[in-house]
Design an enzyme around this catalytic site. Structure first.
Site, PDB file in Angstrom:
ATOM      1  N   CYS A 100       0.840  -1.204   0.000  1.00  0.00           N
ATOM      2  CA  CYS A 100       0.000   0.000   0.000  1.00  0.00           C
ATOM      3  C   CYS A 100       0.876   1.255   0.000  1.00  0.00           C
ATOM      4  O   CYS A 100       1.849   1.350   0.756  1.00  0.00           O
ATOM      5  CB  CYS A 100      -0.906  -0.016   1.224  1.00  0.00           C
TER       6      CYS A 100
ATOM      7  N   CYS B 175       0.529   4.653   6.912  1.00  0.00           N
ATOM      8  CA  CYS B 175      -0.097   4.457   8.237  1.00  0.00           C
ATOM      9  C   CYS B 175       0.885   3.723   9.152  1.00  0.00           C
ATOM     10  O   CYS B 175       1.332   2.606   8.834  1.00  0.00           O
ATOM     11  CB  CYS B 175      -1.399   3.689   8.100  1.00  0.00           C
TER      12      CYS B 175
ATOM     13  N   CYS C 269       0.474  -0.077  10.339  1.00  0.00           N
ATOM     14  CA  CYS C 269      -0.056  -1.084   9.404  1.00  0.00           C
ATOM     15  C   CYS C 269       1.010  -1.994   8.809  1.00  0.00           C
ATOM     16  O   CYS C 269       2.044  -1.540   8.308  1.00  0.00           O
ATOM     17  CB  CYS C 269      -0.830  -0.387   8.289  1.00  0.00           C
TER      18      CYS C 269
ATOM     19  N   CYS D 214     -16.763  -8.839   5.544  1.00  0.00           N
ATOM     20  CA  CYS D 214     -16.116  -7.533   5.362  1.00  0.00           C
ATOM     21  C   CYS D 214     -14.821  -7.719   4.575  1.00  0.00           C
ATOM     22  O   CYS D 214     -13.920  -8.434   5.012  1.00  0.00           O
ATOM     23  CB  CYS D 214     -15.839  -6.948   6.738  1.00  0.00           C
TER      24      CYS D 214
ATOM     25  N   CYS E  98     -19.700  -5.577   3.734  1.00  0.00           N
ATOM     26  CA  CYS E  98     -18.928  -4.394   4.126  1.00  0.00           C
ATOM     27  C   CYS E  98     -17.645  -4.425   3.312  1.00  0.00           C
ATOM     28  O   CYS E  98     -17.086  -5.510   3.089  1.00  0.00           O
ATOM     29  CB  CYS E  98     -18.607  -4.461   5.614  1.00  0.00           C
TER      30      CYS E  98
ATOM     31  N   CYS F 287     -19.239   2.674   8.732  1.00  0.00           N
ATOM     32  CA  CYS F 287     -18.513   1.987   9.796  1.00  0.00           C
ATOM     33  C   CYS F 287     -17.239   2.796  10.012  1.00  0.00           C
ATOM     34  O   CYS F 287     -16.378   2.849   9.129  1.00  0.00           O
ATOM     35  CB  CYS F 287     -18.186   0.555   9.373  1.00  0.00           C
TER      36      CYS F 287
ATOM     37  N   ARG G 246     -18.073  -1.820  18.058  1.00  0.00           N
ATOM     38  CA  ARG G 246     -17.402  -3.087  17.745  1.00  0.00           C
ATOM     39  C   ARG G 246     -16.104  -3.252  18.536  1.00  0.00           C
ATOM     40  O   ARG G 246     -15.206  -2.413  18.434  1.00  0.00           O
ATOM     41  CB  ARG G 246     -17.113  -3.157  16.229  1.00  0.00           C
TER      42      ARG G 246
HETATM   43  N1  SAM Z   1      -6.648   0.509   3.182  1.00  0.00           N
HETATM   44  C1  SAM Z   1      -7.918   0.860   3.679  1.00  0.00           C
HETATM   45  C2  SAM Z   1      -7.876   2.058   4.591  1.00  0.00           C
HETATM   46  O1  SAM Z   1      -6.941   2.190   5.373  1.00  0.00           O
HETATM   47  O2  SAM Z   1      -8.787   2.872   4.519  1.00  0.00           O
HETATM   48  C3  SAM Z   1      -8.659  -0.274   4.355  1.00  0.00           C
HETATM   49  C4  SAM Z   1      -7.938  -1.275   5.214  1.00  0.00           C
HETATM   50  S1  SAM Z   1      -7.227  -0.674   6.732  1.00  0.00           S
HETATM   51  C5  SAM Z   1      -6.221  -2.024   7.177  1.00  0.00           C
HETATM   52  C6  SAM Z   1      -8.586  -0.617   7.851  1.00  0.00           C
HETATM   53  C7  SAM Z   1      -8.341  -0.186   9.291  1.00  0.00           C
HETATM   54  O3  SAM Z   1      -7.749  -1.239  10.030  1.00  0.00           O
HETATM   55  C8  SAM Z   1      -7.395   0.981   9.525  1.00  0.00           C
HETATM   56  O4  SAM Z   1      -8.007   2.220   9.322  1.00  0.00           O
HETATM   57  C9  SAM Z   1      -7.048   0.794  11.002  1.00  0.00           C
HETATM   58  O5  SAM Z   1      -7.942   1.510  11.824  1.00  0.00           O
HETATM   59  C10 SAM Z   1      -7.190  -0.712  11.214  1.00  0.00           C
HETATM   60  N2  SAM Z   1      -5.883  -1.338  11.458  1.00  0.00           N
HETATM   61  C11 SAM Z   1      -4.917  -1.562  10.533  1.00  0.00           C
HETATM   62  N3  SAM Z   1      -3.820  -2.105  11.105  1.00  0.00           N
HETATM   63  C12 SAM Z   1      -4.093  -2.219  12.432  1.00  0.00           C
HETATM   64  C13 SAM Z   1      -3.347  -2.696  13.550  1.00  0.00           C
HETATM   65  N4  SAM Z   1      -2.094  -3.124  13.428  1.00  0.00           N
HETATM   66  N5  SAM Z   1      -3.932  -2.687  14.756  1.00  0.00           N
HETATM   67  C14 SAM Z   1      -5.207  -2.231  14.897  1.00  0.00           C
HETATM   68  N6  SAM Z   1      -5.955  -1.766  13.872  1.00  0.00           N
HETATM   69  C15 SAM Z   1      -5.415  -1.736  12.662  1.00  0.00           C
HETATM   70  C1  DTB Z   2     -11.362  -2.069  11.538  1.00  0.00           C
HETATM   71  O1  DTB Z   2     -11.627  -1.036  12.187  1.00  0.00           O
HETATM   72  N1  DTB Z   2     -10.574  -3.049  11.968  1.00  0.00           N
HETATM   73  C2  DTB Z   2     -10.422  -4.067  10.951  1.00  0.00           C
HETATM   74  C3  DTB Z   2     -11.417  -3.594   9.857  1.00  0.00           C
HETATM   75  N2  DTB Z   2     -11.822  -2.321  10.321  1.00  0.00           N
HETATM   76  C4  DTB Z   2     -11.015  -3.574   8.448  1.00  0.00           C
HETATM   77  C5  DTB Z   2      -9.022  -4.291  10.521  1.00  0.00           C
HETATM   78  C6  DTB Z   2      -8.084  -4.647  11.671  1.00  0.00           C
HETATM   79  C7  DTB Z   2      -6.743  -4.953  11.100  1.00  0.00           C
HETATM   80  C8  DTB Z   2      -5.811  -5.465  12.146  1.00  0.00           C
HETATM   81  C9  DTB Z   2      -4.444  -5.714  11.610  1.00  0.00           C
HETATM   82  C10 DTB Z   2      -4.351  -6.721  10.506  1.00  0.00           C
HETATM   83  O2  DTB Z   2      -4.909  -7.841  10.630  1.00  0.00           O
HETATM   84  O3  DTB Z   2      -3.693  -6.428   9.525  1.00  0.00           O
HETATM   85 FE1  SF4 Z   3      -2.802   1.149   3.419  1.00  0.00          FE
HETATM   86 FE2  SF4 Z   3      -2.738  -0.036   5.797  1.00  0.00          FE
HETATM   87 FE3  SF4 Z   3      -3.063   2.586   5.649  1.00  0.00          FE
HETATM   88 FE4  SF4 Z   3      -5.065   0.942   4.838  1.00  0.00          FE
HETATM   89  S1  SF4 Z   3      -4.270   1.155   6.914  1.00  0.00           S
HETATM   90  S2  SF4 Z   3      -4.279   2.769   3.791  1.00  0.00           S
HETATM   91  S3  SF4 Z   3      -3.840  -0.744   4.015  1.00  0.00           S
HETATM   92  S4  SF4 Z   3      -1.233   1.451   4.974  1.00  0.00           S
END
Ligand code: SAM
Ligand code: DTB
Ligand code: SF4
Length: 327
Positions: A62, A66, A69, A106, A137, A197, A269
């Site tokens: 990506c 973030c 992530c 989702c 979702c 959401c 949630r």
């Molecule tokens: N790429 C898209 C975006 O960021 O809008 C969708 C997927 S992203 C992984 C969805 C959400 O997962 C993020 O906004 C974040 O709040 C949550 N998330 C991602 N990595 C995480 C982590 N290591 N621990 C907790 N929540 C996480």
């Molecule tokens: C949200 O708030 N939490 C979910 C879902 N929306 C997409 C994602 C959590 C991701 C946790 C880290 C991972 O598994 O990569």
């Molecule tokens: Fe990309 Fe992860 Fe950020 Fe979603 S949360 S935009 S997958 S870097």
């Protein structure tokens, strides 16, 4: 009128002040839990929990940065990137999730924003999952207004797009898109008539004031999100936030409780981070008003409790699963 009776007649407020939310966080724990549980049972059956199963339909690589992530190309996490999944494989996973008891499926993609060609493929997935009788979702990054309308036309029930943290702490976590970008996407989703959401992450080294700021930002949106995911950071090696100090579970439970009180009709949630959480902390979250969770052995790229363990926990707590609202 005492507090529980008053809650029955409350209309959801979008004019919460930071001071009011700070005061809720500062309540003695027993008082906060009592108020949250009272609001919860005024609007929901407190023994029912909605379950969604996640699938990463496009993983890694990506362009966003973030800091929490595993999927950012800027973080050296060792994750293997992959292309958008084929629809048949997605539908097979959705069927298995339905058989295990999930009411919503989702689908998440590691995009900054979807290309229109990719959106066509996702719309076909939404149609296929809906045809199985599940709620749908997706979380695909930023959307334009026409893209949100296109998703609505495919029958999409929910779009997940998180504010993640307070407006002040945000720049310490993400620099490649702004808070306002996120608010704009949420507006397009809301205007298209898709359920929103939207939540955030706790445990990224933010202060108590930042947790107040996150809940304030969510509870003062033009409409409360129908679903509010509260994630406990899953610490990932190779990410900047992976080095955060461990989260106090009581602070996490307080965040759930304040979300419940300020957004009384929303589904709150209990989201990422359950693998590292005790059963007792999870039970406190349900008591504090959480009434939905992610169900199934994987979140997007990290583990989640297996369905058998969750079924056992729900049985111990007398919790039953909420059926899908259509299907
Ligand atoms: N790429 C898209 C975006 O960021 O809008 C969708 C997927 S992203 C992984 C969805 C959400 O997962 C993020 O906004 C974040 O709040 C949550 N998330 C991602 N990595 C995480 C982590 N290591 N621990 C907790 N929540 C996480
Ligand atoms: C949200 O708030 N939490 C979910 C879902 N929306 C997409 C994602 C959590 C991701 C946790 C880290 C991972 O598994 O990569
Ligand atoms: Fe990309 Fe992860 Fe950020 Fe979603 S949360 S935009 S997958 S870097």
């Amino acid at each position: 009128m005492n507090a529980p009776t008053r809650a029955l007649h409350d209309v959801p407020r979008s004019d919460w002040t930071r001071e009011e939310i700070t005061a809720l966080f500062a309540l003695p724990f027993a008082e906060l839990m009592f108020r949250a549980a009272s609001v919860h049972r005024a609007h929901f059956d407190p023994n029912q929990v909605q379950t969604s199963t996640l699938l990463s339909i496009k993983t890694g690589g990506c362009p966003e940065d973030c800091g929490y992530c595993s999927q950012s190309a800027k973080n050296d996490t060792g994750l293997k990137a992959s292309k958008l999944m084929e629809i048949d494989a997605v539908l097979a996973d959705a069927s298995a999730a339905k058989a295990a008891g999930a009411s919503r499926f989702c689908m998440g993609a590691a995009w900054r924003s979807p290309k229109d060609k990719d959106l066509d493929a996702v719309c076909a997935m939404v149609e296929g999952v809906r045809a199985l009788g599940m709620e749908t979702c997706v979380t695909l990054g930023m959307l334009t207004a026409p893209q949100a309308i296109r998703l609505k036309q495919s029958g999409l029930d929910y779009y997940n797009h998180n504010l993640d943290t307070s407006p002040e702490y945000y720049r310490h976590v993400i620099t490649t898109r702004t808070y306002q970008d996120r608010l704009d996407t949420l507006e397009h989703v809301r205007d298209a008539g898709i359920n929103v959401c939207c939540g955030g992450i706790v445990g990224m080294g933010e202060s108590a004031e930042d947790r107040t700021g996150l809940i304030h930002a969510l509870a003062t949106l033009p409409a409360h999100p129908q679903s509010v995911p509260i994630n406990a950071l899953v610490q990932i090696e190779g990410t900047p936030q992976g080095l955060s100090a461990p989260l106090d579970p009581i602070d996490f439970v307080r965040t759930i409780a304040v979300a419940r009180i300020t957004m009384p009709r929303s589904m709150v949630r209990l989201s990422a981070g359950r693998e590292e959480m005790s059963d007792e902390t999870q039970a406190l979250c349900f008591l504090a008003g959480a009434n939905s969770t992610f169900y199934g052995a994987r979140l997007l790229t990290t583990p989640n409790p297996v369905a058998d363990d969750d079924r056992a926990l729900f049985a111990r707590l007398g919790i039953t699963l909420m059926p899908p609202s259509h299907g």
